[in-house]
Design an enzyme around this catalytic site. Sequence first.
Site, PDB file in Angstrom:
ATOM      1  N   GLU A   1     -10.692 -39.791  -0.297  1.00 28.97           N
ATOM      2  CA  GLU A   1     -11.117 -41.183  -0.392  1.00 28.97           C
ATOM      3  C   GLU A   1     -10.274 -41.906  -1.450  1.00 28.97           C
ATOM      4  OE1 GLU A   1     -15.411 -41.875   0.945  1.00 28.97           O
ATOM      5  OE2 GLU A   1     -15.529 -41.097  -1.079  1.00 28.97           O
TER       6      GLU A   1
ATOM      7  N   GLY B   1     -14.772 -49.622  -0.143  1.00 26.70           N
ATOM      8  CA  GLY B   1     -15.464 -50.906  -0.174  1.00 26.70           C
ATOM      9  C   GLY B   1     -14.557 -52.123  -0.208  1.00 26.70           C
TER      10      GLY B   1
ATOM     11  N   GLY C   1     -19.273 -45.398   3.899  1.00 29.25           N
ATOM     12  CA  GLY C   1     -20.185 -46.058   2.967  1.00 29.25           C
ATOM     13  C   GLY C   1     -20.882 -47.226   3.631  1.00 29.25           C
TER      14      GLY C   1
ATOM     15  N   TRP D   1     -25.254 -43.682   1.726  1.00 28.07           N
ATOM     16  CA  TRP D   1     -26.006 -44.909   1.454  1.00 28.07           C
ATOM     17  C   TRP D   1     -25.851 -45.386   0.008  1.00 28.07           C
ATOM     18  CZ3 TRP D   1     -31.585 -44.489   3.975  1.00 28.07           C
ATOM     19  CH2 TRP D   1     -31.460 -44.606   5.367  1.00 28.07           C
ATOM     20  N   LYS D   2     -25.290 -44.526  -0.842  1.00 24.30           N
ATOM     21  CA  LYS D   2     -25.145 -44.875  -2.268  1.00 24.30           C
ATOM     22  C   LYS D   2     -26.502 -45.324  -2.834  1.00 24.30           C
ATOM     23  CE  LYS D   2     -20.345 -45.840  -1.378  1.00 24.30           C
ATOM     24  NZ  LYS D   2     -19.130 -46.575  -1.725  1.00 24.30           N
TER      25      LYS D   2
ATOM     26  N   HIS E   1     -17.698 -37.966  -6.215  1.00 27.88           N
ATOM     27  CA  HIS E   1     -17.386 -39.292  -5.667  1.00 27.88           C
ATOM     28  C   HIS E   1     -16.720 -40.142  -6.755  1.00 27.88           C
ATOM     29  CE1 HIS E   1     -17.773 -43.276  -3.980  1.00 27.88           C
ATOM     30  NE2 HIS E   1     -17.954 -42.704  -2.808  1.00 27.88           N
TER      31      HIS E   1
HETATM   32  P1  PGA Z   1     -16.895 -47.525   2.107  1.00 29.64           P
HETATM   33  O1  PGA Z   1     -17.335 -46.355   1.098  1.00 29.64           O
HETATM   34  O2  PGA Z   1     -16.962 -46.944   3.497  1.00 29.64           O
HETATM   35  O3  PGA Z   1     -17.921 -48.607   1.887  1.00 29.64           O
HETATM   36  O4  PGA Z   1     -15.516 -47.925   1.743  1.00 29.64           O
HETATM   37  C1  PGA Z   1     -16.910 -45.029   1.316  1.00 29.64           C
HETATM   38  C2  PGA Z   1     -17.435 -44.134   0.213  1.00 29.64           C
HETATM   39  O5  PGA Z   1     -17.534 -44.570  -0.942  1.00 29.64           O
HETATM   40  O6  PGA Z   1     -17.759 -42.967   0.465  1.00 29.64           O
END
Ligand code: PGA
Length: 246
Positions: free
Chosen positions: A169, A175, A227, A13-14, A101
């Site tokens: 990642e 994103g 994300g 969820w950041k 991350h």
């Molecule tokens: P995202 O983010 O799915 O929005 O690209 C992935 C993450 O940062 O773990």
Amino acid sequence: MKHSRPRWVIGNWKMHPLTPLTAKELALSLGNSLQPFLQNDSTCIAIAPSVLHFSLVEQHCPLTLCAQDVSSFGMDVGAATGDISAAQLQAMGAKLTLIGHSERRSYLQESNDLLQQKVQQAIHAGLLVVFCVGETKEAYDQGKTLEVLSEQLKVVSGFDCANLMIAYEPVWAIGTGLTPTLPEIEAVHRHIKSLRSEVLVLYGGSVNETNASSFVNSAWIDGVLVGGASLVPEKFAAIAAAFAAL
Ligand code: PGA
């Protein structure tokens, strides 16, 4: 190669959402949407909310709790203003934690030494570590992905694979709606597994309800780190459904 171990679908969820009420609504909605997949032995589903929302999520959503980060300090409690120790997170119900991350590596300049201390603390507290690695667009364009990853993976070389998962990642895929091709992702996962044969390797970066199914059938992909799509219950449920093969 068949997946003999459960695969993971982890939502990150950041720094979302803004209010406790929205977090509660999201947790309830996610819990309902994901209910059909919770009894599935082949898939583990986890959510990484802000620590502020840990209790709310735990109360309203029966998913495994993941932290987004842990303190690097070598103590369970003590004088470390603003930090949250791995032991405190474990006491709050976290079973796993993200470490490294790319947003923390770039915004907070987290170094390999710092990350190693965090991994040490998390494992010491009994948390399963999801160690995030990934190359920038520049490194990707220069064909240096494996080189970058090998360097980043040195941080966890001394830790047992039983306590670790790796999330690949690519920084440029987070994103952005962009992803590497499946053969590119598989080549990276193969490389990681050639260094650590026992480790589970997840893919993350613009995973959504449409592309999830393309990752499901790969023998090299042990799950996904999601994300943006984890903030939309129907999307996250569709991703979990793809992995749970329901
Ligand atoms: P995202 O983010 O799915 O929005 O690209 C992935 C993450 O940062 O773990």
